[in-house]
Design a protein around this motif. Structure first.
Motif, PDB file in Angstrom:
ATOM      1  N   LEU A  54       6.127   3.557  -5.130  1.00  0.00           N
ATOM      2  CA  LEU A  54       5.209   4.346  -4.303  1.00  0.00           C
ATOM      3  C   LEU A  54       5.688   5.764  -4.025  1.00  0.00           C
ATOM      4  O   LEU A  54       4.891   6.603  -3.584  1.00  0.00           O
ATOM      5  N   PHE A  88       7.134  -1.824   5.215  1.00  0.00           N
ATOM      6  CA  PHE A  88       6.180  -2.925   5.209  1.00  0.00           C
ATOM      7  C   PHE A  88       5.717  -3.188   3.792  1.00  0.00           C
ATOM      8  O   PHE A  88       5.476  -2.251   3.030  1.00  0.00           O
ATOM      9  N   GLU A  89       5.533  -4.458   3.443  1.00  0.00           N
ATOM     10  CA  GLU A  89       4.957  -4.780   2.139  1.00  0.00           C
ATOM     11  C   GLU A  89       3.453  -4.513   2.207  1.00  0.00           C
ATOM     12  O   GLU A  89       2.786  -4.845   3.184  1.00  0.00           O
ATOM     13  N   ASP A  90       2.923  -3.912   1.139  1.00  0.00           N
ATOM     14  CA  ASP A  90       1.519  -3.511   1.133  1.00  0.00           C
ATOM     15  C   ASP A  90       0.568  -4.559   0.561  1.00  0.00           C
ATOM     16  O   ASP A  90      -0.603  -4.287   0.361  1.00  0.00           O
ATOM     17  N   HIS A  92       0.962  -5.853  -2.392  1.00  0.00           N
ATOM     18  CA  HIS A  92       1.109  -5.775  -3.849  1.00  0.00           C
ATOM     19  C   HIS A  92       2.585  -5.687  -4.234  1.00  0.00           C
ATOM     20  O   HIS A  92       2.919  -5.138  -5.277  1.00  0.00           O
ATOM     21  N   ASN A  94       4.824  -3.795  -3.002  1.00  0.00           N
ATOM     22  CA  ASN A  94       5.373  -2.444  -2.823  1.00  0.00           C
ATOM     23  C   ASN A  94       5.786  -2.282  -1.371  1.00  0.00           C
ATOM     24  O   ASN A  94       5.156  -2.856  -0.480  1.00  0.00           O
ATOM     25  N   VAL A  96       6.074   0.175   1.833  1.00  0.00           N
ATOM     26  CA  VAL A  96       5.618   1.395   2.482  1.00  0.00           C
ATOM     27  C   VAL A  96       6.599   1.679   3.614  1.00  0.00           C
ATOM     28  O   VAL A  96       6.822   0.814   4.475  1.00  0.00           O
TER      29      VAL A  96
END
Length: 111
Positions: A54, A88-90, A92, A94, A96
């Motif tokens: 990201l 934080f996991e988004d 998917h 990833n 953030v």
């Protein structure tokens, strides 16, 4: 979910810092960056973060992040991570980054 006491929460030292340097971490098992983070009065600390999907290295420099500063060092291969950068996991897989909504002084403690 297990409940903790207020006193247990107060033992967690979460501070804001500014990322001042980002380099690739090719030795990591999953794609990651090595970060140098300015935590004001706590000094400059190292961390690694699996945030390559990201964020580019260039956009991370100057970004403020929330760091857990009292977990102790964690060895990741030959690299020693001194703080945990939070995120934080988004949904998917990833991450953030957790960040203050407005700039605050480096080293400010989460209240």
């Amino acid at each position: 979910m297990q409940t903790i006491t207020w006193q247990q929460f107060e033992q967690t030292d979460i501070r804001v810092g500014t990322i001042i340097e980002v380099t690739d971490f090719p030795e990591a098992r999953k794609p990651a960056y090595k970060l140098m983070i300015d935590l004001g009065p706590l000094g400059i600390r190292k961390s690694s973060a699996q945030i390559t999907s990201l964020y580019t290295k260039e956009e991370l420099v100057g970004k403020q992040v929330l760091c857990v500063t009292n977990l102790g060092n964690k060895q990741i291969g030959k690299y020693i991570s001194e703080v945990l950068v939070t995120g934080f996991e988004d949904g998917h897989q990833n991450i953030v980054l957790a960040q203050p909504a407005s700039p605050v002084p480096n080293g400010s403690k989460l209240m």
